[in-house]
Scaffold this active site. Structure first.
Site, PDB file in Angstrom:
ATOM      1  N   ASP A 107       0.847  -1.198   0.000  1.00 23.20           N
ATOM      2  CA  ASP A 107       0.000   0.000   0.000  1.00 23.20           C
ATOM      3  C   ASP A 107       0.880   1.245   0.000  1.00 23.20           C
ATOM      4  OD1 ASP A 107      -2.163  -1.687   0.190  1.00 23.20           O
ATOM      5  OD2 ASP A 107      -2.274  -1.544   2.380  1.00 23.20           O
TER       6      ASP A 107
HETATM    7  N1  URA Z   1      -1.179  -6.015   3.921  1.00 27.68           N
HETATM    8  C1  URA Z   1      -1.707  -4.756   3.896  1.00 27.68           C
HETATM    9  O1  URA Z   1      -2.757  -4.525   4.478  1.00 27.68           O
HETATM   10  N2  URA Z   1      -1.054  -3.817   3.224  1.00 27.68           N
HETATM   11  C2  URA Z   1       0.128  -4.019   2.601  1.00 27.68           C
HETATM   12  O2  URA Z   1       0.686  -3.083   2.013  1.00 27.68           O
HETATM   13  C3  URA Z   1       0.666  -5.312   2.635  1.00 27.68           C
HETATM   14  C4  URA Z   1       0.006  -6.296   3.313  1.00 27.68           C
END
Ligand code: URA
Length: 240
Positions: A107
């Site tokens: 993310d």
């Molecule tokens: N899980 C998440 O919620 N976000 C990420 O970026 C990676 C794993």
């Protein structure tokens, strides 16, 4: 003696632009090979242990690119970003022109270890659900984490849109608010959704390990490096 290739093709397939442009750079004496200027685009070189420079910048010949990056916050793992700069802007242009892709996305606000390559088979192997390469996340939670919440994560939580509960492979408390959580899958927002399912909230998320490959302590956010043979073994991508 290994495979030989003309300099123009070498520079082109290493990501330095169109064939015409590569030829011009060579004619302009902007390319050196193994320490010597070469202004002949048709001169052939052995690809093994080939060191070259383009406009003064040193490179090693690489058939394919395998690298790791410490993803900083506020960067997106996409070539076409919407709100933030792309992590690809942190790489030298020739690598981007070689069409490297990150393996799984983090993310925008997640930091940590991400793999990048232009080898389709490697990308597939590392990201395929079949291979279940474990990933370790350092999760900072908004509320103190209880023992019951940890067991819940390890036993499995039901996420909306998933058929069956999903469990962490392991979950270790580092302090009241911080967990190390190992997952076998890479589902959309998986950590955040799993933590939400135990009535807590992720305040910060960092991926610290993929397979046996640990994010190096000296790789600062925004930096990248080539994967070594040992790194590849730690990823299970080479025989141990
Ligand atoms: N899980 C998440 O919620 N976000 C990420 O970026 C990676 C794993």
């Amino acid at each position: 003696m290994g495979k030989k290739l003309a300099l123009e093709r070498i520079i082109h397939n290493q990501g330095f632009g169109a064939r015409k442009l590569c030829r011009l750079m060579i004619w302009n004496q902007e390319v050196t090979v193994n320490g010597q200027v070469c202004d002949d685009p048709d001169a052939e070189f052995d690809l093994e242990k080939l060191h070259y420079t383009v406009k003064g910048e040193p490179w090693d010949y690489r058939e394919q690119s395998y690298l790791m990056m410490h993803k900083p916050s506020h960067y997106e793992c996409s070539h076409k970003t919407q709100h933030h700069p792309t992590i690809y802007s942190l790489l030298p242009q020739p690598l981007v022109l070689r069409d490297v892709q990150c393996i799984g996305r983090l993310d925008e606000d997640t930091t940590g270890l991400i793999l990048i390559s232009d080898d389709g088979q490697f990308i597939h192997r590392m990201s395929s659900p079949k291979h279940k390469v474990p990933k370790v996340y350092e999760v900072t939670c908004k509320h103190p984490v209880s023992d019951a919440q940890i067991s819940h994560l390890c036993q499995g939580v039901q996420l909306i849109d998933e058929d069956a509960p999903i469990a962490a492979l392991s979950c270790t408390r580092i302090n009241e608010h911080v967990l190390h959580m190992t997952l076998a899958e890479g589902k959309y927002h998986q950590v955040k959704r799993m933590v939400a399912a135990i009535s807590n909230r992720v305040d910060a998320l960092k991926r610290i390990q993929i397979g046996e490959l640990v994010l190096p302590a000296d790789l600062a956010p925004g930096q990248w490096r080539w994967l070594s043979e040992t790194d590849m073994k730690h990823l299970g991508a080479l025989p141990a």
